[in-house]
Design a protein around this motif. Structure first.
Motif, PDB file in Angstrom:
ATOM      1  N   LEU A  57       3.760   9.827   9.558  1.00 46.28           N
ATOM      2  CA  LEU A  57       3.945   9.288   8.142  1.00 46.28           C
ATOM      3  C   LEU A  57       2.892   8.262   7.972  1.00 46.28           C
ATOM      4  CD1 LEU A  57       7.749   9.335   8.173  1.00 46.28           C
ATOM      5  CD2 LEU A  57       6.250  10.717   7.137  1.00 46.28           C
ATOM      6  N   SER A  58       2.606   7.257   8.774  1.00 50.10           N
ATOM      7  CA  SER A  58       1.309   6.264   8.799  1.00 50.10           C
ATOM      8  C   SER A  58       1.303   5.700   7.425  1.00 50.10           C
ATOM      9  CB  SER A  58       0.304   7.188   9.091  1.00 50.10           C
ATOM     10  OG  SER A  58       0.066   7.507  10.301  1.00 50.10           O
ATOM     11  N   ILE A  59       2.215   4.842   7.044  1.00 46.78           N
ATOM     12  CA  ILE A  59       2.405   4.418   5.659  1.00 46.78           C
ATOM     13  C   ILE A  59       1.487   3.305   5.255  1.00 46.78           C
ATOM     14  CG2 ILE A  59       4.735   4.695   5.753  1.00 46.78           C
ATOM     15  CD1 ILE A  59       5.224   1.684   6.357  1.00 46.78           C
ATOM     16  N   LEU A  60       0.636   2.992   5.981  1.00 47.01           N
ATOM     17  CA  LEU A  60      -0.730   1.850   5.611  1.00 47.01           C
ATOM     18  C   LEU A  60      -1.709   2.805   4.989  1.00 47.01           C
ATOM     19  CD1 LEU A  60      -0.324  -0.808   8.125  1.00 47.01           C
ATOM     20  CD2 LEU A  60       1.004  -0.683   6.088  1.00 47.01           C
ATOM     21  N   GLN A  61      -1.543   3.055   3.984  1.00 49.59           N
ATOM     22  CA  GLN A  61      -2.465   4.068   3.501  1.00 49.59           C
ATOM     23  C   GLN A  61      -3.939   3.921   3.028  1.00 49.59           C
ATOM     24  OE1 GLN A  61      -0.770   6.433   0.413  1.00 49.59           O
ATOM     25  NE2 GLN A  61      -0.164   4.794  -1.036  1.00 49.59           N
ATOM     26  N   PHE A  62      -4.221   2.890   2.336  1.00 51.19           N
ATOM     27  CA  PHE A  62      -5.616   2.428   1.875  1.00 51.19           C
ATOM     28  C   PHE A  62      -6.030   1.033   1.931  1.00 51.19           C
ATOM     29  CE2 PHE A  62      -3.400   4.069  -2.037  1.00 51.19           C
ATOM     30  CZ  PHE A  62      -3.133   2.567  -2.425  1.00 51.19           C
ATOM     31  N   ASP A  63      -5.171   0.116   2.416  1.00 54.53           N
ATOM     32  CA  ASP A  63      -5.270  -1.192   2.275  1.00 54.53           C
ATOM     33  C   ASP A  63      -5.760  -1.713   3.550  1.00 54.53           C
ATOM     34  OD1 ASP A  63      -5.636  -3.607   0.854  1.00 54.53           O
ATOM     35  OD2 ASP A  63      -3.739  -4.366   1.797  1.00 54.53           O
ATOM     36  N   VAL A  64      -5.920  -0.783   4.730  1.00 54.97           N
ATOM     37  CA  VAL A  64      -6.530  -1.457   5.915  1.00 54.97           C
ATOM     38  C   VAL A  64      -8.030  -1.169   5.793  1.00 54.97           C
ATOM     39  CG1 VAL A  64      -6.764  -0.821   8.443  1.00 54.97           C
ATOM     40  CG2 VAL A  64      -4.593  -0.697   7.122  1.00 54.97           C
ATOM     41  N   ARG A  65      -8.786  -2.392   5.600  1.00 55.40           N
ATOM     42  CA  ARG A  65     -10.293  -2.444   5.253  1.00 55.40           C
ATOM     43  C   ARG A  65     -11.075  -3.421   6.236  1.00 55.40           C
ATOM     44  NH1 ARG A  65      -9.735  -4.732  -0.175  1.00 55.40           N
ATOM     45  NH2 ARG A  65      -7.599  -5.320   0.733  1.00 55.40           N
ATOM     46  N   ARG A  66     -12.305  -2.946   6.339  1.00 56.39           N
ATOM     47  CA  ARG A  66     -13.252  -3.886   7.067  1.00 56.39           C
ATOM     48  C   ARG A  66     -14.492  -4.216   6.302  1.00 56.39           C
ATOM     49  NH1 ARG A  66      -8.908  -4.579   9.356  1.00 56.39           N
ATOM     50  NH2 ARG A  66      -8.389  -4.441  11.240  1.00 56.39           N
ATOM     51  N   THR A  67     -15.070  -5.259   6.528  1.00 59.28           N
ATOM     52  CA  THR A  67     -16.407  -5.167   5.982  1.00 59.28           C
ATOM     53  C   THR A  67     -17.439  -5.810   7.173  1.00 59.28           C
ATOM     54  OG1 THR A  67     -15.905  -5.903   3.474  1.00 59.28           O
ATOM     55  CG2 THR A  67     -17.865  -6.458   4.490  1.00 59.28           C
ATOM     56  N   ALA A  68     -18.529  -5.047   7.048  1.00 59.17           N
ATOM     57  CA  ALA A  68     -19.392  -5.028   8.184  1.00 59.17           C
ATOM     58  C   ALA A  68     -20.353  -6.570   8.066  1.00 59.17           C
ATOM     59  CB  ALA A  68     -20.743  -3.895   8.054  1.00 59.17           C
ATOM     60  N   LEU A  69     -20.244  -7.323   9.065  1.00 63.63           N
ATOM     61  CA  LEU A  69     -20.990  -8.738   9.109  1.00 63.63           C
ATOM     62  C   LEU A  69     -22.281  -8.379   9.395  1.00 63.63           C
ATOM     63  CD1 LEU A  69     -18.149 -10.687  10.767  1.00 63.63           C
ATOM     64  CD2 LEU A  69     -18.558 -10.544   8.549  1.00 63.63           C
ATOM     65  N   ALA A  70     -22.695  -7.026  10.103  1.00 65.37           N
ATOM     66  CA  ALA A  70     -24.126  -6.873  10.324  1.00 65.37           C
ATOM     67  C   ALA A  70     -24.396  -5.469  10.053  1.00 65.37           C
ATOM     68  CB  ALA A  70     -24.531  -7.482  11.759  1.00 65.37           C
ATOM     69  N   ARG A 107       5.621   6.296  -3.746  1.00 69.47           N
ATOM     70  CA  ARG A 107       4.778   5.197  -4.091  1.00 69.47           C
ATOM     71  C   ARG A 107       3.389   5.632  -3.583  1.00 69.47           C
ATOM     72  NH1 ARG A 107       8.879   1.458  -1.537  1.00 69.47           N
ATOM     73  NH2 ARG A 107       7.130   1.110   0.126  1.00 69.47           N
ATOM     74  N   GLU A 108       2.591   6.451  -4.388  1.00 69.14           N
ATOM     75  CA  GLU A 108       1.328   6.837  -3.847  1.00 69.14           C
ATOM     76  C   GLU A 108       0.347   5.768  -4.352  1.00 69.14           C
ATOM     77  OE1 GLU A 108       0.317  10.693  -5.502  1.00 69.14           O
ATOM     78  OE2 GLU A 108       2.067  11.794  -4.638  1.00 69.14           O
ATOM     79  N   ARG A 109       0.569   4.837  -5.271  1.00 66.03           N
ATOM     80  CA  ARG A 109      -0.611   4.003  -5.421  1.00 66.03           C
ATOM     81  C   ARG A 109      -0.085   2.562  -4.851  1.00 66.03           C
ATOM     82  NH1 ARG A 109      -5.183   5.606  -7.733  1.00 66.03           N
ATOM     83  NH2 ARG A 109      -5.403   3.785  -8.957  1.00 66.03           N
ATOM     84  N   SER A 110       0.722   2.510  -3.871  1.00 65.85           N
ATOM     85  CA  SER A 110       1.128   1.229  -3.422  1.00 65.85           C
ATOM     86  C   SER A 110       0.134   1.169  -1.961  1.00 65.85           C
ATOM     87  CB  SER A 110       2.398   1.253  -3.004  1.00 65.85           C
ATOM     88  OG  SER A 110       3.017   0.327  -2.091  1.00 65.85           O
ATOM     89  N   ALA A 111      -0.169  -0.104  -1.280  1.00 65.16           N
ATOM     90  CA  ALA A 111      -0.824  -0.200  -0.244  1.00 65.16           C
ATOM     91  C   ALA A 111      -0.005   0.378   1.053  1.00 65.16           C
ATOM     92  CB  ALA A 111      -1.204  -1.794  -0.062  1.00 65.16           C
ATOM     93  N   VAL A 112       1.466   0.001   0.863  1.00 60.22           N
ATOM     94  CA  VAL A 112       2.463   0.590   1.789  1.00 60.22           C
ATOM     95  C   VAL A 112       3.054   1.621   1.190  1.00 60.22           C
ATOM     96  CG1 VAL A 112       4.494  -0.044   3.147  1.00 60.22           C
ATOM     97  CG2 VAL A 112       2.623  -1.822   2.727  1.00 60.22           C
TER      98      VAL A 112
END
Length: 417
Positions: A281-294, A384-389
């Protein structure tokens, strides 16, 4: 190699309530993503790539560096740096400082100490649901109150304040709540946490002064602002994902006869079932983000400094290179190693607690109500398709003798396949 000409927006439409977006699954392990604010970033869908990024210190979780992949109306709002205590959006060494303080309160030993409380709140919720009669909404009667009360117990929130916090968190989680009601709920919880901290500062914490907040106050290392923000973060992250998993996990177990092998009192069986539900099910669908520092080279491509990557955990956990037959929900599968709780230094602090709550609550639910069924067709359960969780807003369930016009199999199986 990919470039801006091949970038597409993030796909969020799900083919069924339990499967990740089909278009997203057709992407390569790492591909270009067009963000609503015009940013050209990435999305990771492969297990190996996703795990590597989560473990790489060259990627940041600082929210002022992150671009939002959905929600055009807010895409151009650049968030401010995290306030003191909002540690999930901090990098080391600030993140390390808070994490070290909190870790002992979420470890296996503390979770074992909390197990009687988890069982107690689970049984109370089931008693209340049974007393209210069939049908009932599993979200409001079971999935929300159990984790909410458990995290209150861990934090040391006095019993007289827990009902107010439970009610406020229910408002926050209700998609039908107006913005005004949601803000009122946040302010209510903030006021409760701030008041508790004040009492603890004065040495008047009451019978629950052994909780996490009391310990944090006793260290003398944190300001009132830090303590209040910590309390808010832990109340939110300590129950919303678990309540969503409880409801969605029950939903999937009620919709297909081939999936009716449910968690049992056998510890090994129950633990495997929970791990597989988390993977599937993996409910954390699109709010796990990272930005490259290099500039970082991964999978033969260079993620440039400043570019944001969305880590599509639901897709990564369906990677056939890591999990054979990933679209089969096999509760006997050894699903360890999944990324439902993330990976690396930001791996979910409360993962041991969440596992215990899911194991105990799901086992007790189906033990108490073995004939539990959906009270509406599966296609009518709102997701809740548009929810982060990801999850369900409501889950009408029934048990006992079916009423006229409703059978145990009213669910429209074709709508979820």
């Amino acid at each position: 190699m990919t470039d801006g000409r091949t970038a597409r927006p993030l796909e969020t439409d799900r083919p069924t309530p339990f499967d990740p977006p089909a278009e997203l699954r057709r992407r390569p392990p790492l591909s270009r993503l067009a963000y609503p604010d015009g940013h050209l970033g990435w999305v990771a869908t492969g297990y190996a790539v996703t795990r590597a990024i989560l473990a790489d210190p060259r990627f940041s979780t600082r929210r002022e560096l992150l671009h939002q992949p959905v929600g055009r109306e807010r895409a151009h709002e650049r968030p401010a740096p995290a306030e003191p205590g909002i540690f999930p959006h901090m990098d080391p060494p600030e993140h390390t400082r808070y994490r070290r303080l909190l870790s002992r309160h979420f470890g296996p030993r503390r979770v074992a100490e909390l197990t009687p409380a988890i069982r107690r709140y689970t049984e109370r919720a089931l008693d209340a649901m049974a007393a209210g009669g069939s049908p009932a909404d599993l979200v409001t009667s079971f999935a929300v109150p159990v984790p909410a009360l458990v995290i209150c117990e861990l934090l040391g929130v006095p019993a007289e304040d827990r009902h107010a916090i439970q009610a406020a968190t229910a408002v926050m989680n209700d998609l039908d709540s107006t913005p005004e009601r949601a803000v009122e709920a946040v302010m209510s919880i903030t006021g409760t946490v701030r008041g508790l901290i004040g009492r603890l500062r004065r040495g008047a914490g009451g019978p629950d002064e052994e909780g996490l907040l009391a310990h944090a106050v006793a260290t003398g290392d944190l300001t009132d602002e830090e303590l209040t923000n910590l309390g808010m973060v832990l109340l939110a992250t300590g129950h919303l994902p678990t309540s969503s998993m409880l409801a969605l996990g029950t939903f999937v177990l009620l919709t297909d006869e081939t999936r009716r092998t449910r968690p049992s009192e056998d510890a090994d069986v129950a633990e495997r079932a929970v791990e597989e539900l988390l993977r599937y099910l993996s409910i954390l669908q699109f709010d796990v983000r990272r930005t490259a520092l290099a500039d970082v080279e991964i999978d033969g491509q260079v993620i440039a400094a400043g570019e944001t990557v969305v880590l599509a955990l639901p897709v990564a956990n369906r990677d056939p290179e890591r999990f054979p037959h990933p679209d089969d929900l096999d509760l006997g599968r050894p699903a360890t190693g999944h990324l439902a709780f993330g990976h690396g230094i930001h791996q979910c602090l409360g993962q041991h607690l969440a596992r215990a709550e899911l194991r105990i609550a799901l086992t007790a639910l189906f033990d108490r109500l073995p004939d539990l069924r959906l009270a509406v067709p599966a296609a009518e359960v709102p997701t809740r398709e548009r929810s982060a969780v990801y999850g369900v807003d409501r889950l009408p369930v029934a048990w006992g003798t079916p009423s006229a016009g409703h059978s145990a199999r009213d669910a429209d199986e074709a709508a979820i396949r």
